[in-house]
Motif scaffolding. Structure first.
Motif, PDB file in Angstrom:
ATOM      1  N   GLU A 159      15.077-112.096  21.731  1.00 29.69           N
ATOM      2  CA  GLU A 159      15.431-111.088  20.744  1.00 29.69           C
ATOM      3  C   GLU A 159      16.940-110.904  20.819  1.00 29.69           C
ATOM      4  N   THR A 203      20.393-108.497  19.066  1.00 30.24           N
ATOM      5  CA  THR A 203      20.880-107.402  18.242  1.00 30.24           C
ATOM      6  C   THR A 203      22.287-107.745  17.771  1.00 30.24           C
ATOM      7  N   SER A 249      26.103-106.652  16.484  1.00 31.55           N
ATOM      8  CA  SER A 249      27.110-105.646  16.783  1.00 31.55           C
ATOM      9  C   SER A 249      27.206-104.665  15.612  1.00 31.55           C
ATOM     10  N   THR A 250      27.454-103.410  15.917  1.00 33.55           N
ATOM     11  CA  THR A 250      27.607-102.407  14.854  1.00 33.55           C
ATOM     12  C   THR A 250      29.065-102.232  14.457  1.00 33.55           C
TER      13      THR A 250
END
Length: 150
Positions: A93, A95, A97-98
């Protein structure tokens, strides 16, 4: 005189003479075809990103590269020790980066060994699998150049 030999990207790292090549060609909209040694893969984007969702995204293939590399090394470890590979699975999995720039912020890889794996082989399996080529590359990133053809 024009040379067809790739020029070294820098002098900080040893250069390999074994150059691997692939080509990416636009198909339509956000769909591209990748040719690798006679194998053809496609990438696309999901509808919410403007694509038609006909294939994985390049970022998903990036994560898949790590997962399949880990699986390959784990499988070779099992084979070398005469253990069955049946039931070996690797889950991954990631994610995003914001903050900028757009990039993968975190990757998690979980190896599910075959049920018959003896307890004393678990640490060895993890050690070997975690040193796969893609994982090593993430820890020691290659020098990368993106340029326009003349």
């Amino acid at each position: 005189m024009t040379s067809t030999t790739p020029q070294p990207l820098g002098t900080n790292r040893p250069q390999s003479t074994d150059v691997h090549r692939l080509e990416v060609v636009h198909v339509e909209r956000d769909t591209y075809t990748v040719d690798v040694r006679g194998h053809r893969l496609q990438v696309d984007q999901p509808p919410e990103a403007g694509g038609t969702d006909t294939a994985p995204t390049p970022t998903e293939l990036f994560a898949a590269s790590l997962a399949t590399c880990v699986a390959f090394y784990a499988g070779r470890y099992l084979h070398r020790h005469g253990l069955p590979r049946a039931g070996l699975r690797v889950r991954t999995e990631f994610t995003m980066s914001t903050d900028g720039p757009a990039r993968v912020a975190a990757l998690r890889v979980v190896i599910e060994p075959p049920p018959e794996l003896p307890e004393q082989r678990r640490a060895g399996l993890l050690a070997v699998a975690s040193h796969c080529t893609v994982h090593n590359t993430l820890h020691q990133p290659p020098e990368t150049a993106i340029e326009l053809a003349p």
